[in-house]
Design an enzyme around this catalytic site. Structure first.
Site, short mmCIF file in Angstrom:
data_model
loop_
_atom_site.label_atom_id
_atom_site.label_comp_id
_atom_site.label_asym_id
_atom_site.label_seq_id
_atom_site.Cartn_x
_atom_site.Cartn_y
_atom_site.Cartn_z
N GLU A 255 17.16 41.13 47.92
CA GLU A 255 17.58 41.03 49.17
C GLU A 255 19.06 42.49 48.32
OE1 GLU A 255 19.05 39.04 52.02
OE2 GLU A 255 20.02 40.02 53.21
N HIS B 69 14.82 43.87 50.19
CA HIS B 69 15.38 43.44 51.17
C HIS B 69 16.42 44.10 52.32
CE1 HIS B 69 14.58 39.90 54.99
NE2 HIS B 69 15.81 40.35 54.98
N ASP C 145 20.83 42.60 56.04
CA ASP C 145 20.90 42.71 57.81
C ASP C 145 22.16 43.24 58.23
OD1 ASP C 145 23.25 40.64 56.54
OD2 ASP C 145 22.97 39.41 58.56
N ASP D 282 9.29 42.24 44.27
CA ASP D 282 9.88 43.68 44.54
C ASP D 282 8.76 43.60 46.04
OD1 ASP D 282 11.07 45.80 45.77
OD2 ASP D 282 9.89 47.44 43.44
#
Ligand SMILES: [Ca+2]
Ligand SMILES: [Ca+2]
Ligand SMILES: [Ca+2]
Ligand SMILES: [Ca+2]
Length: 890
Positions: free
Chosen positions: A824, A767, A445, A815
């Protein structure tokens, strides 16, 4: 009689009879099946790309499928993940036709256990079928809009007798006012649907009318969806629900026509094959796919249930056998449930490329043996930080395909959060703005979190403090190369500046405290490219933990940066001391969860370790007695003492006592003997425990639980072993480090390199909101050197949660970009990767230009000294004896 057998057999027979055309590829025109009403003459399309929609066909929507005779049907077995059992959610079949008012759909899926009605509105997460249409005329659309819908019908509809009462979910389904009626029903060994989708008054079928369409099935065999089957070959990553351009093509075909109309859709999407390789197609001989160091231990694992030792053979690039031996059978590895043998080929020390390890008819991926194995990898691991810098334009010449505009430059003047949070607590307005620009994006993020920044900064600075010859000025591809400051300090400073910027300014309530984190109030979608300036990003409530993180990391920075930039050093130290004082005055601000969405919590309710760490760094920088007393107090706490041998690892963002131990060990000259002896013994005890853990794992690395971010827990244990090697010079520590890194680079239960860009089967889909590997959308693949969190026995995301019931714990990993719980990336995970690979480069690559430090590096010099002393002693003895003999002779 075996009931299950008969069900399966009946199902198979049904599939062949009813869906003959589909099963065999609908190559020929449809033979008449079941009498004069059967549909004939429908052209074959292209599997996964194009299908013709015959019309007008008379279908009675009644849950009976006898009226579908001759309508081509297509069987789908492909998808981003499959159950592996064709009779249990492993395939589905669909068929389509129309009249002037409706499109008719029939879908059937073999299913041994129907799971539905257990996931609320998340029908996608259980047994359900989906159809998608783009009737908008714009088949290039990459987003949903008028005329484009997705609908999902789950198995709870089985047995409903009102055809207008189906439960449906989907995208734009309600907005479009789609009228779908029909039935869901059980068939032998599975279930199916017969549906009518009423055509909008504006849409009248005509011969050659081209639409986008897509058919998918979700299967749950245990609890959550573990099978996802997709018809269109353009959609290899389950993205049709957000990108309608990935649908296949449908062309209406008027029955009886002599011509076969060409689809009007010309601009077809590129088929981007998934790079994932199924585990059963991967080598059974598992090695570090990047390679081995000539002088280091070299171990491989072989999946084999043979009870006796097997012959192994090392083959060089010319096909020559260069070393042979016998494997050691291990039996079953409990974490992976694999039966394993070990190979030890450490005695082979020749340098070369393209070696293959052969055991019987099984072969490993090719690998190298070379001294500089980790030289580039360690720099790539460091580059991770530059590539995640916030507020900076990443230039093409330094960032290559990862270049972009500055993102979230608006963090340089960010508002503290005020108003109600998601728990209804109203936070007061604060009358200042923070200059919290810079920093690294935390993980997948774009949030920035002080408590995760703290340990990451510490790890890079500790790498530098242990060995200042690592990453000198000009060694990294960063804008500050050439500024006379070691590049590792430049990189750490980018994050330090963000952390400093989060501190409440003087003259305001809670001055000196540090805001916990900075992000938007809602999670951004994935993938996603942010913009330069936004007005909905906030600095959330100050916390005691964040405040102590600043105190610790800024004090550490002050000490190390002082020779290069005395002003910055003074600024860091002043901020650190202010933070310490503020944390003392505000000990109970243990927030993290505010505002409750849009970012991780990183909440920490146990702060004794943070006080200890901050006091330690402040003491080492200032020498003040106040901080020394804090250290003594902390070292009498059981929790602090236990931290460095915690089974899951010596440190993480919320457990930082070991950071203090290690800083004290590095600065032994500033610490009294008893304290140094105590922290050293704690660190050595931890290292010993972790070395011992390696024996319990068939794939040979220290693991207790496969926790979230298990890769980083291995690496943090290796940092402790490095300190143990530096202190004792005992080779077993160094061997343990080298062999554990082999696990991360491919010698594991998934035959996967958890470092992007390294090895034959590396991670491809972490991610991460930018590294989404979608050329079409402008998203690059992950950069080399990015570390995946790795297997998580409590895997909890959409792509992996089903594994908790079905898959051995060290294989609970996907994956897959959706898998935040296993795949992540994060700053606090890449930092120990940089640390450990830099360490191995220092130890094993004499050409690196990096000076060796620590006792381990003196072993050769030490033995040379010993030899000289021994030689002198021998000469003295010889002389003495000679003298004695001479005297005797006298
Ligand atoms: Ca019917
Ligand atoms: Ca099922
Ligand atoms: Ca520099
Ligand atoms: Ca803590």
């Amino acid at each position: 009689m075996n009931n299950r057998f008969w069900r399966a057999a009946t199902l198979a027979l049904c599939m062949v009879l009813v869906f003959q055309a589909g099963v065999f590829g609908s190559e020929s025109d449809q033979a008449s099946v079941g009498g004069g009403a059967a549909v004939t003459g429908v052209p074959s399309g292209k599997p996964g790309e194009l299908a013709y929609i015959p019309y007008p066909v008379r279908i009675t929507v009644d849950g009976k499928t006898d009226d579908w005779a001759g309508v081509p049907a297509y069987t789908v077995t492909a998808g981003p993940y499959v159950s592996g059992d064709l009779a249990d959610n492993g395939q589905f079949t669909w068929a389509i036709c129309a009249d002037m008012r409706n499109i008719y759909i029939r879908m059937e899926m073999p299913d041994k256990k129907i799971i539905a009605g257990r996931h609320g509105q998340n029908f996608w997460n259980e047994d359900s079928v989906e159809f998608y249409f783009n009737l908008s005329g714009n088949l290039d659309a990459t987003a949903y809009g008028p005329g484009i819908v997705q609908a999902n019908v789950n198995a709870t509809n089985i047995g409903k007798d009102d055809p207008t009462g189906l439960s449906l979910t989907g995208v734009r389904f309600m907005e479009e006012g789609y009228d779908v009626s029909g039935y869901a029903f059980e068939v032998g060994g599975g279930w199916g649907v017969e549906l009518a989708v009423k055509l909008d008054n504006n849409i009248v079928p005509y011969h050659g009318f081209t639409v986008g369409m897509q058919f998918q099935a979700n299967g749950a065999t245990v609890k959550d969806r573990d099978s996802k089957l997709i018809w269109s070959i353009y959609d290899t990553g389950d993205n049709s629900w957000k990108n309608p351009r990935l649908f296949g093509t449908g062309v209406f075909f008027k029955l009886g026509s002599a011509d076969v109309p060409e689809p009007s859709r010309k601009n077809l999407p590129k088929v981007i094959p998934r790079k994932n390789i199924a585990l059963d197609k991967l080598p059974a001989v598992r090695v570090n796919q990047t390679g081995y160091l000539p002088k280091a231990v070299k171990r491989a694992a072989v999946v084999s249930d043979a009870a006796e030792p097997l012959d192994w053979e090392l083959i060089d690039a010319d096909g020559k056998s260069v070393s042979t031996g016998k494997t050691t059978p291990l039996g079953e590895d409990l974490s992976s449930r694999d039966f394993l043998h070990h190979v030890d080929f450490s005695s082979f020390r020749k340098v070369g490329e393209g070696f293959v390890l052969k055991v019987g008819d099984k072969e490993s991926f090719p690998f190298d043996i070379k001294k500089d194995l980790y030289h580039v990898l360690s720099k790539d691991a460091m580059r991770y930080f530059y590539l995640n810098r916030a507020g900076l334009a990443l230039d093409e010449d330094l960032a290559g395909p990862w270049a972009h505009e500055p993102w979230y430059a608006s963090d340089d003047s960010v508002e503290p959060f005020s108003g109600p949070d998601t728990f209804g607590v109203v936070w007061p307005k604060r009358d200042y703005l923070l200059n919290a620009g810079k920093g690294w994006f935390d993980a997948g993020d774009y949030g920035k979190y002080v408590v995760n920044g703290g340990i990451s900064v510490w790890t890079l600075l500790n790498l530098y403090e242990r060995n200042p010859t690592q990453y000198p000025d000009g060694s990294l591809a960063i804008p500050e190369a050439g500024n006379r400051v070691p590049d590792v300090l430049d990189e750490a400073r980018w994050e330090m500046d963000f952390i400093l910027g989060m501190q409440v300014p003087e003259g305001h309530e809670q001055a000196g405290m540090v805001h916990h984190k900075l992000h938007e109030p809602v999670w951004s979608p994935i993938p996603y490219k942010p913009s330069e300036r936004v007005n909905d990003r906030f600095a959330f409530v100050p916390s005691t933990a964040a405040t102590l993180n600043l105190a610790a990391s800024a004090a550490q920075m002050a000490r190390l940066v002082e020779p290069f930039d005395a002003d910055y050093s003074a600024r860091c130290l002043a901020a650190a001391e202010r933070a310490w004082k503020a944390a003392r005055e505000n000990p109970e601000f243990k927030y993290g969860r505010i505002p409750g969405n849009g970012g991780g919590n990183y909440d920490d309710f146990y702060l004794e370790d943070e006080y200890y760490w901050a006091a330690t760094e402040l003491y080492l920088t200032t020498g003040k007695a106040e901080f020394r007393d804090e250290i003594a107090k902390a070292l009498s706490s059981d929790k602090i003492i236990a931290a460095s041998s915690a089974p899951n690892g010596p440190m993480y963002w919320g457990g930082v006592a070991t950071l203090a131990h290690l800083s004290l060990m590095l600065n032994g000259d500033k610490v009294d003997k008893a304290t140094l002896a105590k922290v050293s013994s704690l660190v050595l005890a931890g290292a010993d425990r972790y070395v011992a853990q390696i024996k319990d794992e068939g794939y040979l690395m220290p693991m207790f639980e496969y926790e979230w971010g298990s890769s980083s827990s291995v690496l943090n244990k290796l940092i402790l072993m490095a300190y143990a090697y530096d202190t004792t010079g005992k080779k077993s520590y160094l061997d343990a480090i080298a062999t554990s890194v082999d696990y991360l680079l491919g010698r594991n239960a998934l035959c996967k390199s958890f470092v992007a860009g390294y090895g034959e089967n590396p991670i491809h889909y972490p991610h991460h909101r930018f590294w989404a590997d979608d050329e079409d959308g402008g998203f690059p693949p992950p950069p080399p050197g990015a570390l995946s969190g790795g297997p998580n026995e409590k895997a909890s995301d959409e792509a992996t949660s089903f594994m908790v019931q079905k898959v051995a714990r060290s294989k609970r990993y996907a994956d897959d970009i959706r898998s935040y719980s296993t795949n992540e990336v994060a700053i606090n995970w890449n930092a120990p990767l940089a640390w450990v690979t830099s360490y191995l480069d220092e130890q094993y690559n004499p050409d690196s230009g990096i000076k060796k430090v620590g006792k381990g590096s003196f072993s050769f010099a030490g033995s040379a000294v010993a030899i000289v002393i021994l030689a002198i002693a021998l000469v003295v003895i010889a002389v003495a004896i000679t003298g004695f003999v001479r005297r005797r002779k006298k």
